[in-house]
Each structure stands twice: as C-alpha cells, then as structure tokens.
Design a protein around this motif. Sequence first.
Motif, PDB file in Angstrom:
ATOM      1  N   UNK A  58       0.815  -1.219   0.000  1.00 14.86           N
ATOM      2  CA  UNK A  58       0.000   0.000   0.000  1.00 14.86           C
ATOM      3  C   UNK A  58       0.853   1.275   0.000  1.00 14.86           C
ATOM      4  N   UNK A  59       2.181   1.122  -0.007  1.00 15.13           N
ATOM      5  CA  UNK A  59       3.090   2.283  -0.050  1.00 15.13           C
ATOM      6  C   UNK A  59       3.251   2.695  -1.514  1.00 15.13           C
ATOM      7  N   UNK A  60       2.196   3.292  -2.061  1.00 11.75           N
ATOM      8  CA  UNK A  60       2.135   3.570  -3.495  1.00 11.75           C
ATOM      9  C   UNK A  60       3.177   4.583  -3.956  1.00 11.75           C
ATOM     10  N   UNK A 162       5.728  13.137 -14.345  1.00 11.37           N
ATOM     11  CA  UNK A 162       6.042  13.422 -12.952  1.00 11.37           C
ATOM     12  C   UNK A 162       6.000  12.122 -12.145  1.00 11.37           C
ATOM     13  N   UNK A 163       6.708  12.116 -11.036  1.00 15.34           N
ATOM     14  CA  UNK A 163       6.643  10.966 -10.137  1.00 15.34           C
ATOM     15  C   UNK A 163       5.910  11.385  -8.872  1.00 15.34           C
ATOM     16  N   UNK A 164       5.300  10.420  -8.206  1.00 16.12           N
ATOM     17  CA  UNK A 164       4.563  10.710  -6.976  1.00 16.12           C
ATOM     18  C   UNK A 164       4.715   9.533  -6.027  1.00 16.12           C
ATOM     19  N   UNK A 165       4.486   9.788  -4.755  1.00 16.17           N
ATOM     20  CA  UNK A 165       4.492   8.719  -3.766  1.00 16.17           C
ATOM     21  C   UNK A 165       3.581   9.122  -2.620  1.00 16.17           C
ATOM     22  N   UNK A 166       2.981   8.135  -1.982  1.00 17.85           N
ATOM     23  CA  UNK A 166       2.097   8.415  -0.850  1.00 17.85           C
ATOM     24  C   UNK A 166       2.965   8.712   0.371  1.00 17.85           C
ATOM     25  N   UNK A 167       2.593   9.745   1.143  1.00 17.85           N
ATOM     26  CA  UNK A 167       3.384  10.054   2.338  1.00 17.85           C
ATOM     27  C   UNK A 167       2.910   9.208   3.515  1.00 17.85           C
ATOM     28  N   UNK A 168       3.497   9.419   4.677  1.00 17.92           N
ATOM     29  CA  UNK A 168       3.188   8.553   5.826  1.00 17.92           C
ATOM     30  C   UNK A 168       1.761   8.738   6.331  1.00 17.92           C
ATOM     31  N   UNK A 198      -6.285   5.622  -9.373  1.00 16.78           N
ATOM     32  CA  UNK A 198      -7.411   4.677  -9.279  1.00 16.78           C
ATOM     33  C   UNK A 198      -6.989   3.287  -9.746  1.00 16.78           C
ATOM     34  N   UNK A 199      -6.187   3.230 -10.836  1.00 17.46           N
ATOM     35  CA  UNK A 199      -5.727   1.934 -11.357  1.00 17.46           C
ATOM     36  C   UNK A 199      -4.760   1.247 -10.403  1.00 17.46           C
ATOM     37  N   UNK A 200      -4.141   2.031  -9.518  1.00 18.80           N
ATOM     38  CA  UNK A 200      -3.133   1.479  -8.607  1.00 18.80           C
ATOM     39  C   UNK A 200      -3.725   1.024  -7.273  1.00 18.80           C
ATOM     40  N   UNK A 201      -5.036   1.067  -7.140  1.00 17.15           N
ATOM     41  CA  UNK A 201      -5.647   0.694  -5.857  1.00 17.15           C
ATOM     42  C   UNK A 201      -5.212  -0.708  -5.434  1.00 17.15           C
ATOM     43  N   UNK A 202      -4.596  -0.817  -4.238  1.00 17.28           N
ATOM     44  CA  UNK A 202      -4.162  -2.143  -3.772  1.00 17.28           C
ATOM     45  C   UNK A 202      -5.376  -3.005  -3.426  1.00 17.28           C
ATOM     46  N   UNK A 203      -5.300  -4.281  -3.727  1.00 15.12           N
ATOM     47  CA  UNK A 203      -6.423  -5.184  -3.442  1.00 15.12           C
ATOM     48  C   UNK A 203      -6.661  -5.311  -1.935  1.00 15.12           C
TER      49      UNK A 203
END
Length: 231
Positions: A58-60, A162-168, A198-203
């Motif tokens: 889930x650490x997208x 661009x690159x992105x990442x989910x923060x803590x 949306x396409x990256x939603x973890x199962x």
Amino acid sequence: MAKKLSKKRAAVASKVDASKLYTMEEAMALVKEVNTTKFDASVDVHVRLGVDPRKADQALRGTVSLPHGTGKTKRVAVFCTPDKEAEAKAAGADYVGLDDLIQKVQGGWTDVDVVIAMPQVMAQVGKIGRILGPRGLMPNPKTGTVTQEIGAAVGEVKAGKISFRVDKFGIVHASIGRVSFSPAQLSDNANELLSTLAKMKPSSAKGTYMRTVTVASTMSPGIKLDTKSIK
C-alpha cells in the motif's frame, strides 16, 4: 495573537465555500480566480487515500505523464557510462556524467529536479544515496529513473512526466500545472493523475479508496473536489 488576513486574502477566502464539494471544472476555474500571487503559481492536487503506507503493497509510488506538462522545465541529471552521454545530452539532459557528478553531489550540489541513472552505475550512485534520498532525488526502477533507455526517460520527464508517492499520512501531493493554464488543461492533467491512482488501488485496501481530493495554488485556500465528478 492570530494574524489578520489582508483585505485581498480575505476577499479571496470568502469565494471558497469550505463546506462545498466542487466539480473538477468548477474547482479549476476557481483556483485560477483565487490566486493572489503575482507570479505564475503552481497548482497542486492533494489526494488522501484509504491506504496504510506502512504496508509494503500500500506504499504507493509511480509516475504519470501529464497531457499538458507541468508548465515548469525540469532540470535533469543523468548518471551514465561514457557511451550513453551523447544520447542523454541529445534528449535534453542538463547534467551528464558519472564520477564528476558524484563528486559534485558529495560537495553539496543538488540543484536538479530529477535524477536518472543506468542500472550498471547504481552501485556508484548509491554512495550519494544519503544526499539524494531525503530530497526525493534517488533514482528508482518503479519511477522509470533507473533504466537502460536513458534518452527516452529524459524525453518523458522534459515532456511532463512526474513521479509521486504516498506520504506517511496516506496523502499523495502532486503539481499538475500553473495558474496560467486554462481550466480545461488543469482538469485534463488532474484527471490523468487521479485515473492513474485509481488503477493502482491495492487489493488489500479496505473502505473508501479516494477519500478526499483538494486543489490549491501556491497561496490559495484549498478547494475540495466532489470525487463523484472525477472522470
């Protein structure tokens, strides 16, 4: 003592209804209207996701190519072997090299927006990981910045990738343009980012996935989007 808003900022703040959820089109028109800066401010999207970043799946993190670019020319440094230097320069890389660039970074230089490296030189680039990492500049295969296709990678960044990442806290922050962009251009770029997420939603993610989406320019109040209006 609370700092009083200037008349201009107060007038702007009054135009944004904090309790309202705006459509994408309304939000992008409003973010231009309420910008108070004299410069071409960045327009950012903040997406709170229903994920737990402490869990590996889930650490997208990822990349997205914005249809209209970011409105900012990204400075790109490429760490590569000599045979790839001409390819990197032809694609528009601003700084190209290996040992000399590593020494430059070790001396405290980090005046770039994106760092790209060949897989073969990552052991050497790892020596400056403690400098690049905290600044979000460390090359990573997941964001396409560790690659053999140096020229293509540089071209994509220059074109608006661009690159992105989910923060803590489970939030993704991304710049999707400038206030000089039209509402339609900002909407296109935002929709591209949101559809990618949306396409990256973890199962394994439970409950509501896209919890809140907020748009703001550098100095504007946050404008909340109605997630149902997102294409």
